[in-house]
Design a protein around this motif. Structure first.
Motif, short mmCIF file in Angstrom:
data_model
loop_
_atom_site.label_atom_id
_atom_site.label_comp_id
_atom_site.label_asym_id
_atom_site.label_seq_id
_atom_site.Cartn_x
_atom_site.Cartn_y
_atom_site.Cartn_z
N GLY A 1 0.65 -1.09 0.23
CA GLY A 1 0.13 -0.31 0.28
C GLY A 1 0.90 1.30 0.23
N SER A 2 1.79 1.13 -0.14
CA SER A 2 2.64 2.19 -0.28
C SER A 2 3.16 2.81 -1.34
N PRO A 3 2.87 4.13 -1.53
CA PRO A 3 2.73 4.88 -2.97
C PRO A 3 4.65 5.24 -2.79
N GLU A 4 4.66 6.05 -4.23
CA GLU A 4 6.25 5.82 -4.94
C GLU A 4 7.53 6.62 -3.51
N TRP A 5 6.65 7.74 -3.28
CA TRP A 5 7.73 8.48 -2.26
C TRP A 5 7.66 7.71 -1.63
N LYS A 6 6.85 7.10 -0.59
CA LYS A 6 7.50 6.77 0.80
C LYS A 6 8.51 5.37 -0.30
N ILE A 7 7.48 4.47 -1.07
CA ILE A 7 9.02 3.61 -1.19
C ILE A 7 10.41 4.20 -1.43
N PHE A 8 10.26 5.79 -2.12
CA PHE A 8 11.98 5.54 -1.94
C PHE A 8 12.37 6.76 -0.35
N ILE B 1 6.41 4.09 10.81
CA ILE B 1 5.84 2.84 10.38
C ILE B 1 4.56 3.22 11.15
N PHE B 2 5.05 3.47 12.91
CA PHE B 2 4.40 3.12 13.79
C PHE B 2 3.18 4.59 14.12
N GLY B 3 3.70 5.70 13.66
CA GLY B 3 4.19 7.07 14.60
C GLY B 3 3.97 7.24 15.52
N GLN B 4 5.23 6.64 16.16
CA GLN B 4 5.74 7.40 16.85
C GLN B 4 7.34 7.42 17.33
N LEU C 1 12.06 -9.33 2.50
CA LEU C 1 12.01 -8.19 3.21
C LEU C 1 12.71 -7.79 3.38
N PHE C 2 12.79 -6.35 3.99
CA PHE C 2 13.49 -5.29 4.18
C PHE C 2 14.44 -5.41 5.48
N PRO C 3 15.80 -5.38 4.84
CA PRO C 3 17.46 -6.07 4.99
C PRO C 3 17.20 -4.63 6.41
N HIS C 4 16.90 -3.41 6.37
CA HIS C 4 17.38 -2.23 7.15
C HIS C 4 16.33 -2.63 8.16
N LEU C 5 14.66 -3.05 8.31
CA LEU C 5 13.63 -2.76 8.92
C LEU C 5 13.45 -3.97 9.63
N THR C 6 13.85 -4.02 11.07
CA THR C 6 12.96 -4.68 12.02
C THR C 6 12.18 -5.33 11.84
N VAL C 7 12.04 -7.10 12.59
CA VAL C 7 10.66 -8.03 12.07
C VAL C 7 9.56 -6.79 12.36
N ALA C 8 9.65 -6.24 13.50
CA ALA C 8 8.10 -5.93 13.96
C ALA C 8 7.95 -4.38 12.77
N GLN C 9 8.88 -4.22 12.26
CA GLN C 9 8.70 -2.76 11.41
C GLN C 9 8.59 -3.17 9.61
N ASN C 10 9.06 -4.02 9.78
CA ASN C 10 8.65 -4.99 8.46
C ASN C 10 7.48 -5.10 8.35
N ILE C 11 7.02 -5.81 9.28
CA ILE C 11 5.75 -6.94 9.84
C ILE C 11 4.31 -4.98 9.47
N GLY C 12 4.79 -4.39 10.20
CA GLY C 12 3.86 -2.90 10.27
C GLY C 12 4.12 -1.73 9.03
N PHE C 13 4.63 -2.22 8.21
CA PHE C 13 5.01 -1.80 6.61
C PHE C 13 3.95 -1.62 6.41
N GLY C 14 3.16 -1.92 6.19
CA GLY C 14 1.97 -2.56 5.15
C GLY C 14 0.55 -1.03 6.16
N LEU C 15 0.77 -1.24 7.50
CA LEU C 15 -0.22 -0.39 8.16
C LEU C 15 -0.27 1.42 8.15
N GLN C 16 0.31 2.34 7.22
CA GLN C 16 0.90 3.21 7.62
C GLN C 16 -0.74 3.95 7.51
N ASN C 17 -1.92 3.43 7.33
CA ASN C 17 -3.63 3.60 6.80
C ASN C 17 -4.09 4.27 7.55
N PHE C 18 -3.44 3.36 9.10
CA PHE C 18 -4.80 2.43 9.85
C PHE C 18 -4.35 3.42 11.40
#
Length: 628
Positions: A126-133, A240-243, A360-377
């Protein structure tokens, strides 16, 4: 006499400012060129790189033509009281122009090295291109960006010809170290020239040392390790988490609760039964993909040999590839329609994708990987959802680890959790078990079956192993060279494959050309025998087959479809023995056999020492009659 240090300060100041300009312009242009697919891309790249290969005096002359008082730009600047020629800004411009190509090419190469599946994974999440960049491309390419910055600084520091042409040699104003060396040597003051040469050598060695130090620090080991400093980690948590702090993910936390569709705050599943309609036509180099099928809540397995079009079908559904023509409808939402010009971007399709290599994104933790698609939540819900899926996937306590610190099975579970956490309407799995060894494959398959049984959306599962498809899926779609050659329940596909190719794909090993004798009798030409059949005979009948484990040995030869046979050779695994036999007469060699029979070792031990010939029965109910 006091030494004039102005060339040093001018050089450092000019190089620093030029590097800043080259840094931002190089990243922006490299980002644009990375995605540009229009005409003249090679020409544009050549123009951008030209200052790197042209003599500096030529670059300076071209800049003089562009900014001189007789040029259109120069005239415009003169009207507002600005004269760039023979000024310090001209020094900066000359240094920036010659440093830019190094920054641009280095950064572009770094961007191109980022694995495409990382980007595609982010798109399906669900990430737009600018966020992917900002969240994927730039962090993963950062070593290249830093290297390009250092090289750009060094190039700007050593610039001579273009600067002399555009800015001249005005002491205390535009005279840099390289220019000071030139004029000191020309005036015969070799001592002064040598001092400036030594200063340049010292600075250059410092730059080289910085590059070597950075390269050593960033050199990957056998398992990719991405170092993330505290600030970067907090920044990624914020994105990713807003914190803007480390997010503790624990099922024992007082804020954690087991989520259900009722208390999750969001449910992406339709109230009616889920349905996926796929009609794809896509021209590929080796074949044309042409598939038409429907899928419901019952998991659908896509079965076929490598290169049959399985992955391309999933990528088209996810929006990672565009069909030549066709239509894709998910729960009455049109994702793609060539006639109506509809092509919904991946990020809006609500389709979860588990890649074969997990991505899996190598620069993100497991929690950050799992939470990556939750940015609209909602921000408060994201850690709770991550905690839920860590628990569901038996990953509790691993949230702060990085992918390289996990086993293959753990990485697979993280990828599955990441795809499911946002409750997609369809879950696509591209051979998710293929990278695992046998033990892990069995363990993860059990978990996968359990998770899929609870999943309320569409599920498509790619594999080239029949046993996997049979255990995980209720329905099977068989693909061959881009064509859907069979579609139905797994029982029907396995027991009554309609064609020779489908039987091969479903791992039938015994075939013979066949001809019809009457409505209940056929002749197996290669096996040199007449067979009684019970099932209806297709028209035209081309082949007869029987699966290796459905052949039985008898003590007496007095039943239908029972023939004498001789042993040719055997092949053993830890549990089974494959017996190669020839019908009617003894074999002439190891390749002279008619049938393969698979037996459990206990059964093989029972009669392997019996005298030959043995008697083999081809059960009429187990015979597979097929078209071409």
């Amino acid at each position: 006499m006091e030494t004039d240090l102005s060339p040093l300060w001018i050089s450092l100041k000019t190089s620093l400012v030029a590097t800043i300009f080259a840094f931002f312009s190089g990243i922006i242009v490299a980002r644009w060129m990375l995605n540009y697919q229009g005409k003249g891309k090679g020409l544009i790249d050549g123009i951008l790189t030209l200052p790197l290969v042209l003599p500096p005096t030529v670059v300076g002359f071209l800049l003089l033509l562009l900014f001189g008082i007789n040029s259109a730009v120069g005239q415009l600047l003169m009207r507002v009281g600005v004269n760039l020629i023979f000024s310090w800004p001209a020094t900066v411009i000359a240094s920036t122009v010659v440093a830019f190509p190094l920054m641009y090419k280095t950064v572009l190469a770094a961007f191109e090295q980022v694995e495409i599946d990382f980007l595609n994974s982010a798109r399906t999440l669900g990430s737009p291109e600018w966020k992917i960049f900002w969240q994927i491309i730039l962090p993963l390419a950062w070593p290249g960006v830093v290297g390009g910055t250092i090289l750009s600084f060094a190039r700007a520091l050593g610039e001579f010809g273009a600067t002399l042409m555009l800015a001249g040699s005005i002491p205390g104003k535009t005279q840099t170290i390289p220019i000071a060396i030139f004029f000191a040597a020309e005036a015969g003051n070799m001592r002064k020239a040598l001092i400036w040469v030594l200063v340049m050598v010292a600075i250059s060695l410092g730059v080289i040392a910085a590059i070597n130090s950075w390269s050593t620090a960033q050199r990957p080991s056998k398992s990719l390790k991405i170092k993330t400093n505290t600030f970067t980690k907090k920044l990624l948590n914020f994105l990713i988490f807003g914190q803007f702090q480390d997010v503790a993910i624990s099922e024992n936390d007082s804020s954690y609760q087991r989520l259900s569709p009722e208390n999750s705050g969001y449910s992406g599943f339709p109230r009616s039964e889920p349905e996926l309609l796929v009609n794809l036509h896509k021209k590929l180099p080796d074949f044309t993909l042409d598939v038409n099928f429907t899928a419901d809540k019952n998991p659908l397995g896509l079965l076929g040999a490598s290169g049959s079009g399985k992955s391309m079908t999933l990528r088209c559904i996810a929006g990672l590839e565009t069909p030549t023509q066709g239509r894709i409808v998910l729960n009455k939402r049109v994702l793609f329609d060539s006639e109506r010009g509809i092509n919904i971007p991946s990020r809006q399709r609500r389709v979860g994708f588990v890649f074969q290599n997990y991505a899996l994104f190598p620069h993100l933790t497991v929690a950050q990987n799992i939470g990556f698609g939750l940015q609209n939540f909602p921000k408060t819900e994201r850690p709770k959802r991550v905690a839920k899926y860590l628990d569901m996937m038996q990953l509790t306590g691993l949230g702060d680890r990085y992918p390289h610190q996990l086993s293959g099975g753990q990485q697979q579970r993280v990828a599955l959790a990441r795809a499911l956490v946002s409750e997609p309407e369809a879950l696509l799995l591209d051979e998710p078990l293929s990278a695992l060894d046998s033990y892990l494959r069995d363990q993860i398959e059990k978990l996968l079956v359990k998770v899929i049984s609870r999943y309320e959306g569409i599920n498509l599962f790619i594999t080239h192993k029949l046993e996997e498809a049979y255990r995980v899926c209720g329905n099977i779609l068989v693909l061959s060279q881009g064509q859907a050659i069979a579609y139905g329940s797994k029982e029907d596909i396995f027991e009554r494959p309609p064609t020779y190719t489908v039987a091969q794909v479903t791992e039938c090993k015994n075939f013979s050309p066949a001809r019809l004798i009457n409505s209940h009798t056929i002749e197996a030409l290669d096996w040199e025998c007449t067979l009684n059949v019970i099932e209806s005979i297709p028209e035209p009948l081309t082949f007869v087959g029987i699966r290796a484990h459905q052949i039985s040995f008898l003590n007496q030869p007095h039943q239908h479809n029972t023939f004498p046979c001789w042993l040719v050779e055997t092949s053993e695994t830890q549990h089974r023995t494959t017996v190669y036999i020839k019908l009617h007469e003894p074999p002439k060699g190891s390749d002279d056999y008619h049938l393969q029979v698979e037996l459990y070792k206990e059964k093989w031990v029972e009669f392997k020492d019996r005298p030959l010939p043995w008697y083999v029965r081809l059960d009429p109910l187990q015979l597979i009659m097929m078209r071409e």
